[in-house]
Design an enzyme around this catalytic site. Structure first.
Site, short mmCIF file in Angstrom:
data_model
loop_
_atom_site.label_atom_id
_atom_site.label_comp_id
_atom_site.label_asym_id
_atom_site.label_seq_id
_atom_site.Cartn_x
_atom_site.Cartn_y
_atom_site.Cartn_z
CE1 TYR A 82 -3.90 2.30 0.04
CE2 TYR A 82 -2.46 3.64 1.56
CZ TYR A 82 -3.50 3.36 0.80
OH TYR A 82 -4.47 4.42 0.79
CG HIS A 122 -7.29 5.03 -1.48
ND1 HIS A 122 -6.69 4.12 -0.53
CD2 HIS A 122 -8.52 4.58 -1.71
CE1 HIS A 122 -7.28 3.31 -0.53
NE2 HIS A 122 -8.40 3.50 -0.90
#
Length: 174
Positions: A82, A122
């Site tokens: 991530y 994101h």
């Protein structure tokens, strides 16, 4: 919020790289405050220290100009990378620092963490430069998440995903 700006066109910087440690984590905090519209919580910086193989600082002439910070997450599909942040100070954008940081991180994962099969992050829906930047590296929009950012306008984010390794039993190359 993972990347601020893209790397296009102004020549390459000579860069050196270093790990994030307890001794220089404050430099990363200051850099992130200068680049991003979010004040990241202390917990994130503790997470970053736990994953030194996937977090890198970029220096130009001994000046910190950018960083990539990541963590490893367990998912039902297996572990994933991530990307928490990838940012470069404004005067140094478009000179290859973001590209070098992302490539260095992905190469480190491939060499040292072969069990990691994908990278995700994101990005705010209106950050077209970041979406374009990541698409150059094979990231694709997986979904849009309404209300992801609580203190930003617009608050929506896209989840970007890139396969790093073939899935078990999948003979395709990454």
């Amino acid at each position: 919020m993972a990347e601020n700006g893209g790397d296009a066109g102004r020549g390459q910087l000579s860069l050196s790289f270093g790990p994030v440690t307890e001794k220089n984590i404050e430099q990363l905090r200051v850099l992130n405050r200068a680049i991003f519209p979010i004040n990241y919580p202390e917990r994130m910086y503790k997470d970053i220290l736990a994953y030194p193989d996937v977090t890198h600082l970029a220096y130009h002439n001994d000046v910190l100009v950018g960083a990539i910070a990541c963590r490893l997450e367990k998912t039902p599909q297996g572990p994933q990378l991530y990307i928490l942040t990838l940012g470069v100070l404004a005067p140094y954008r478009g000179m290859g620092a973001g590209t070098a940081l992302l490539e260095r991180c992905l190469q480190s994962v491939a060499a040292n963490l072969p069990e990691i099969s994908e990278a995700v992050l994101h990005v705010q829906v209106n950050n077209e430069a970041a979406i374009k930047f990541y698409s150059r590296f094979g990231f694709e929009v997986a979904e849009t998440i309404a209300g992801y950012y609580k203190r930003l306008d617009p608050p929506d984010a896209v989840l970007l995903r890139r396969r790093l390794q073939p899935a078990a039993g999948d003979g395709a190359a990454a």
